[in-house]
Design a protein around this motif. Structure first.
Motif, PDB file in Angstrom:
ATOM      1  N   SER A   1     -27.732 -21.319  41.159  1.00 26.20           N
ATOM      2  CA  SER A   1     -26.989 -22.940  40.592  1.00 26.20           C
ATOM      3  C   SER A   1     -27.687 -23.488  40.070  1.00 26.20           C
ATOM      4  O   SER A   1     -29.049 -23.680  40.043  1.00 26.20           O
ATOM      5  CB  SER A   1     -26.380 -23.525  41.237  1.00 26.20           C
ATOM      6  N   SER A   2     -27.466 -24.659  39.273  1.00 20.66           N
ATOM      7  CA  SER A   2     -27.887 -25.860  38.417  1.00 20.66           C
ATOM      8  C   SER A   2     -27.810 -27.053  38.925  1.00 20.66           C
ATOM      9  O   SER A   2     -26.502 -27.141  39.142  1.00 20.66           O
ATOM     10  CB  SER A   2     -28.128 -25.473  37.060  1.00 20.66           C
ATOM     11  N   TRP A   3     -27.939 -28.025  38.653  1.00 27.24           N
ATOM     12  CA  TRP A   3     -27.037 -29.446  38.851  1.00 27.24           C
ATOM     13  C   TRP A   3     -27.929 -30.272  37.039  1.00 27.24           C
ATOM     14  O   TRP A   3     -28.597 -30.165  36.425  1.00 27.24           O
ATOM     15  CB  TRP A   3     -28.036 -30.571  39.583  1.00 27.24           C
ATOM     16  N   ASP A   4     -26.363 -31.069  37.666  1.00 28.41           N
ATOM     17  CA  ASP A   4     -26.335 -32.042  36.194  1.00 28.41           C
ATOM     18  C   ASP A   4     -27.102 -32.898  36.682  1.00 28.41           C
ATOM     19  O   ASP A   4     -27.282 -34.253  36.958  1.00 28.41           O
ATOM     20  CB  ASP A   4     -24.825 -32.439  35.611  1.00 28.41           C
ATOM     21  N   ILE A   5     -28.707 -33.209  35.745  1.00 27.20           N
ATOM     22  CA  ILE A   5     -29.535 -34.066  36.003  1.00 27.20           C
ATOM     23  C   ILE A   5     -28.898 -35.527  35.392  1.00 27.20           C
ATOM     24  O   ILE A   5     -29.776 -36.766  35.685  1.00 27.20           O
ATOM     25  CB  ILE A   5     -31.204 -33.812  36.089  1.00 27.20           C
ATOM     26  N   THR A   6     -27.998 -35.500  34.171  1.00 30.43           N
ATOM     27  CA  THR A   6     -28.359 -36.578  33.834  1.00 30.43           C
ATOM     28  C   THR A   6     -27.248 -37.945  34.522  1.00 30.43           C
ATOM     29  O   THR A   6     -26.904 -38.621  34.173  1.00 30.43           O
ATOM     30  CB  THR A   6     -26.665 -36.670  32.432  1.00 30.43           C
ATOM     31  N   LYS A   7     -26.538 -37.072  35.745  1.00 29.74           N
ATOM     32  CA  LYS A   7     -25.426 -38.276  36.855  1.00 29.74           C
ATOM     33  C   LYS A   7     -26.388 -38.608  37.716  1.00 29.74           C
ATOM     34  O   LYS A   7     -26.643 -37.942  38.412  1.00 29.74           O
ATOM     35  CB  LYS A   7     -24.500 -37.334  37.525  1.00 29.74           C
ATOM     36  N   PRO A   8     -27.097 -39.687  37.587  1.00 27.55           N
ATOM     37  CA  PRO A   8     -27.960 -40.707  38.305  1.00 27.55           C
ATOM     38  C   PRO A   8     -27.225 -39.709  39.961  1.00 27.55           C
ATOM     39  O   PRO A   8     -28.207 -39.703  40.975  1.00 27.55           O
ATOM     40  CB  PRO A   8     -27.345 -42.139  38.604  1.00 27.55           C
ATOM     41  N   GLU A   9     -26.458 -39.550  40.835  1.00 25.16           N
ATOM     42  CA  GLU A   9     -25.896 -39.663  41.958  1.00 25.16           C
ATOM     43  C   GLU A   9     -26.968 -38.379  42.465  1.00 25.16           C
ATOM     44  O   GLU A   9     -26.943 -38.404  43.591  1.00 25.16           O
ATOM     45  CB  GLU A   9     -24.588 -39.749  42.585  1.00 25.16           C
ATOM     46  N   ASN A  10     -26.402 -37.426  41.237  1.00 25.69           N
ATOM     47  CA  ASN A  10     -27.445 -36.051  41.181  1.00 25.69           C
ATOM     48  C   ASN A  10     -28.741 -35.898  41.451  1.00 25.69           C
ATOM     49  O   ASN A  10     -29.697 -35.832  42.409  1.00 25.69           O
ATOM     50  CB  ASN A  10     -26.648 -35.107  40.479  1.00 25.69           C
ATOM     51  N   VAL A  11     -29.212 -37.112  41.141  1.00 20.65           N
ATOM     52  CA  VAL A  11     -30.751 -38.150  40.997  1.00 20.65           C
ATOM     53  C   VAL A  11     -31.347 -38.036  42.630  1.00 20.65           C
ATOM     54  O   VAL A  11     -32.149 -37.938  42.819  1.00 20.65           O
ATOM     55  CB  VAL A  11     -31.628 -37.918  39.996  1.00 20.65           C
TER      56      VAL A  11
ATOM     57  N   THR B   1     -33.244 -36.148  44.730  1.00 21.10           N
ATOM     58  CA  THR B   1     -34.900 -37.002  45.518  1.00 21.10           C
ATOM     59  C   THR B   1     -35.292 -36.775  46.937  1.00 21.10           C
ATOM     60  O   THR B   1     -35.884 -36.572  47.652  1.00 21.10           O
ATOM     61  CB  THR B   1     -34.886 -38.302  44.771  1.00 21.10           C
ATOM     62  N   ARG B   2     -33.357 -37.121  47.418  1.00 19.43           N
ATOM     63  CA  ARG B   2     -33.469 -37.694  49.522  1.00 19.43           C
ATOM     64  C   ARG B   2     -33.841 -36.147  49.784  1.00 19.43           C
ATOM     65  O   ARG B   2     -34.973 -36.072  51.108  1.00 19.43           O
ATOM     66  CB  ARG B   2     -32.146 -37.968  49.826  1.00 19.43           C
ATOM     67  N   ARG B   3     -33.030 -35.125  49.249  1.00 21.33           N
ATOM     68  CA  ARG B   3     -33.519 -34.331  49.757  1.00 21.33           C
ATOM     69  C   ARG B   3     -35.098 -33.494  49.453  1.00 21.33           C
ATOM     70  O   ARG B   3     -35.877 -33.001  50.550  1.00 21.33           O
ATOM     71  CB  ARG B   3     -33.056 -33.145  49.214  1.00 21.33           C
ATOM     72  N   HIS B   4     -35.312 -33.394  48.392  1.00 19.30           N
ATOM     73  CA  HIS B   4     -37.010 -33.124  48.530  1.00 19.30           C
ATOM     74  C   HIS B   4     -38.122 -34.090  49.377  1.00 19.30           C
ATOM     75  O   HIS B   4     -39.010 -33.680  49.822  1.00 19.30           O
ATOM     76  CB  HIS B   4     -37.560 -33.496  47.231  1.00 19.30           C
ATOM     77  N   ALA B   5     -37.820 -35.296  49.241  1.00 16.98           N
ATOM     78  CA  ALA B   5     -38.451 -36.516  50.054  1.00 16.98           C
ATOM     79  C   ALA B   5     -38.164 -35.834  51.307  1.00 16.98           C
ATOM     80  O   ALA B   5     -38.669 -34.937  52.543  1.00 16.98           O
ATOM     81  CB  ALA B   5     -38.121 -37.063  50.327  1.00 16.98           C
ATOM     82  N   GLU B   6     -37.250 -35.380  51.960  1.00 19.11           N
ATOM     83  CA  GLU B   6     -36.546 -34.750  53.468  1.00 19.11           C
ATOM     84  C   GLU B   6     -37.727 -33.608  53.755  1.00 19.11           C
ATOM     85  O   GLU B   6     -37.828 -33.113  54.770  1.00 19.11           O
ATOM     86  CB  GLU B   6     -35.348 -34.999  53.790  1.00 19.11           C
ATOM     87  N   THR B   7     -37.605 -32.461  52.758  1.00 14.42           N
ATOM     88  CA  THR B   7     -37.889 -31.090  52.728  1.00 14.42           C
ATOM     89  C   THR B   7     -39.597 -31.849  53.129  1.00 14.42           C
ATOM     90  O   THR B   7     -40.106 -31.030  54.048  1.00 14.42           O
ATOM     91  CB  THR B   7     -37.896 -30.809  51.767  1.00 14.42           C
ATOM     92  N   ALA B   8     -40.258 -32.352  52.423  1.00 17.60           N
ATOM     93  CA  ALA B   8     -41.279 -32.780  52.478  1.00 17.60           C
ATOM     94  C   ALA B   8     -41.540 -33.763  53.817  1.00 17.60           C
ATOM     95  O   ALA B   8     -42.481 -33.302  54.672  1.00 17.60           O
ATOM     96  CB  ALA B   8     -42.368 -33.089  51.379  1.00 17.60           C
ATOM     97  N   ASP B   9     -41.183 -34.098  54.160  1.00 18.57           N
ATOM     98  CA  ASP B   9     -40.925 -34.716  55.605  1.00 18.57           C
ATOM     99  C   ASP B   9     -41.004 -33.705  56.396  1.00 18.57           C
ATOM    100  O   ASP B   9     -42.641 -33.865  57.137  1.00 18.57           O
ATOM    101  CB  ASP B   9     -40.343 -35.417  56.012  1.00 18.57           C
TER     102      ASP B   9
END
Length: 628
Positions: free
Chosen positions: A511-521, A525-533
């Motif tokens: 799937s893909s996300w609409d990154i023009t929406k601030p809430e999606n970004v 970003t939160r998921r990316h930080a949690e996965t990296a942690d």
């Protein structure tokens, strides 16, 4: 015109009647297919006997098989069923209803124990299956083959007794269903606050608490127990003792209640001047969140609050306000420790907005004011969450181990009592009907029966809790297994790459996300930080394992012709790859598999995280020569 009722509709009616007649029993009612489409099969485990089920099924037979004429004979039965909201009365198109009753492992285990007691501790599964007849719990065994005797005991003694007990328990629960789980203290007055007192007759007691006032979690933490009979909290072992640890716990609890903002009046003996009270725990971080959320200060309804650190909570409910049924229907559970409802498995995850909105709508329809507040930024690190899970696993292991020990002790005592009573009865002695010993003999048989049943039940309970304690004790070892951790890291690294693609506007995970929406970004970003942690945490686990001696194999450790060990087998390395080694295809019944001993023409691959050892070709040749 004759009306007929289809077999599937009769099957539904039979299922309804069985459920109404035998509440608590689970039946499987299935309609046949093909040439057996006019037949219905009913099966169940334990529960009522076959005759009782057949009585319910008999009026639904449309025909029965006549063995003399080898034809179906119509029964002229009629049945009324509901189809698409309409009642239809007609003759059932059912040629027969087969019933089959099975017995659970618990019932068979108890039957075997009773059989063994009747035959001097013999094993019913032993090779010498032929036995004499005997009396078990006042019933004569009509067969001489041990398996049939055991099944007779299960059918005629164990299962009926359990079914009667289940029915009695169901009636008792029905009578008490409307009663509250806990009586309110007779002195409960929210305006007056809570009273903590000590008297030599009652010890340390707490009165004035109300359900949901937040006092219960604090009192349990400091060793208080709830007395249903007296309807107050108390500390065990404090009667007549003004200097023990219970009194220190009472003073500490008073301090903790006041710290939690609860009005407390204490009437306790003074402690020695040099007594140091334990430090009262500070409020949980979740309480700090309430000052920053968007809940109005004068809001008096139900707050549905979600944070990644605390999960999804429902606060502000009251007993009897009708919210409990709605919350239970949305998988919420009540937490005594938190003093509110919570959604299981919602911590360290994003809010389930679908569930929150549906719950809020249902509560509002029931007349409740509802406010939803979501704070995704309030979270804990993966290391903190993992440490919390490990601590809870340790607590479960200790708790389950205690339960297993208690159950094992109760089982041993009950079986010993059954053997003691049985030793006073001559072997094979029947009940002498009309004799002065009849009443005493039957009472002894009943006591043997109840003790044997209790012994088997407690033994099964001990085995259950011992298994759960063992699983909890090995939780950390299972989670931190190096091979499993390496595989987990591969999955997490793939997830991290996918999140980076989504943040770049590309598609990932199908799937893909609409990154023009601030809430999606923000969410990505939160998921990316949690996965990296999480990746950082598991890499530290691997580093510690390597420091403790764990070998992390890679392509640099192997050359073609070496041997790699995997799951107690040695495989010749045919090719060295980036993530695995290529080896000859099985079978895995030989200790060493190479080009000469291979059984299959194809090759297999073993990933490096599944390899536990290495041996050169020369060392393997020397080892095989020495073995020969």
């Amino acid at each position: 015109m004759t009306q007929y009722v289809a077999t599937k509709n009769v099957s539904a009616e039979l299922r309804r009647r069985l459920k109404a007649e035998f509440p608590g029993a689970k039946f499987s009612v299935r309609t046949g297919t093909g040439t057996g489409s006019a037949w219905i099969s009913v099966s169940w485990t334990d529960g009522p006997d076959t005759e009782a089920v057949n009585r319910i099924a008999a009026p639904l037979h449309g025909a029965h098989w006549d063995g003399q004429t080898e034809t179906y004979v119509q029964t002229n039965n009629e049945v009324t069923v509901t189809v698409d909201g309409k009642q239809i009365t007609g003759k059932p198109l059912v040629d027969g209803i087969n019933t089959h009753r099975d017995f659970s492992d618990d019932v068979l285990a108890e039957a075997k124990a009773l059989w063994s007691a009747a035959f001097d501790g013999a094993d019913p599964d032993a090779a010498d299956a032929l036995r004499d007849t005997a009396y078990v719990c006042g019933k004569y065994l009509p067969d001489t083959w041990a398996p049939n005797q055991v099944r007779f005991i299960a059918q005629e003694i164990v299962a009926p007794n359990r079914w009667k007990a289940a029915q009695a328990a169901a009636k008792a629960s029905t009578k008490t269903a409307a009663k509250p789980c806990r009586k309110t203290s007779t002195k409960a007055d929210p305006a007056a606050g809570i009273e903590v007192t000590y008297t030599p007759e009652a010890g340390v007691t707490v009165t004035g608490t109300t359900f949901g006032d937040g006092a219960a979690p604090v009192l349990r933490t400091h060793g208080f127990d709830w007395s249903r009979k007296a309807a107050h909290w108390y500390v065990k072992g404090t009667r007549g003792d003004e200097s023990g640890a219970g009194l220190i716990a009472a003073h500490t609890a008073v301090q903790a209640l006041r710290t939690a903002g609860i009005t407390v009046t204490a009437d306790l003996p003074e402690l020695p001047a040099d007594t140091v009270l334990p430090t009262t725990q500070t409020p949980a971080p979740a309480e700090d969140v309430e000052d920053d959320d968007d809940v109005p200060e004068d809001f008096a309804g139900i707050v549905l609050r979600h944070t990644r650190a605390g999960g999804t909570l429902a606060e502000g409910t009251a007993r009897g306000d009708g919210s409990a049924e709605i919350l239970k229907g949305r998988r919420f559970r009540w937490s005594r420790k938190l003093g509110c409802w919570y959604l299981p498995h919602s911590r360290d995850r994003a809010a389930d907005h679908f569930t929150l909105n549906a719950l809020a709508e249902a509560l509002r329809e029931a007349g409740h004011a509802v406010h939803i507040t979501v704070r995704e930024d309030v979270a804990r690190s993966f290391g903190e969450a993992e440490a919390d899970r490990e601590q809870r696993a340790d607590d479960r292991a200790e708790r389950f181990s205690d339960r297993a020990d208690r159950a094992a002790g109760a089982s041993k005592a009950a079986l010993a009592e059954a053997r003691r009573i049985g030793s006073a009865i001559p072997f094979g002695q029947p009940v002498l009907v009309g004799h002065h010993s009849e009443k005493r003999h039957r009472a002894a048989l009943d006591r043997i029966d109840s003790n044997m049943r209790k012994g088997v039940d407690e033994g099964n309970r001990a085995e259950h809790w011992a298994g759960r304690a063992d699983a909890a004790a090995h939780y950390e070892q299972h989670r931190k297994d190096p091979a499993r951790t390496l595989r987990r890291l591969k999955e997490l690294e793939a997830t991290l790459r996918g999140l980076e693609k989504l943040l770049a506007g590309e598609s990932a995970f199908g799937s893909s996300w609409d990154i023009t929406k601030p809430e999606n970004v923000a969410e990505l970003t939160r998921r990316h930080a949690e996965t990296a942690d999480e990746i950082t945490h598991w890499r530290e686990v691997i580093a510690k394992a390597e420091a403790d001696g764990f070998k992390l194999w890679s392509r640099a450790d192997f050359t073609t012709g070496d041997y790699a060990r995997s799951r107690d087998r040695w495989y010749e390395v045919l090719r060295v790859n980036g993530a695995s080694v290529t080896v000859p295809g099985g079978p895995d019944i030989q200790p060493v598999i190479d080009r000469n001993t291979r059984a299959y023409s194809w090759d297999d691959r073993i990933p490096y995280d599944d390899i536990t050892g290495r041996m050169s070709a020369e060392d393997m040749a020397a080892r095989l020569a020495a073995k020969d």
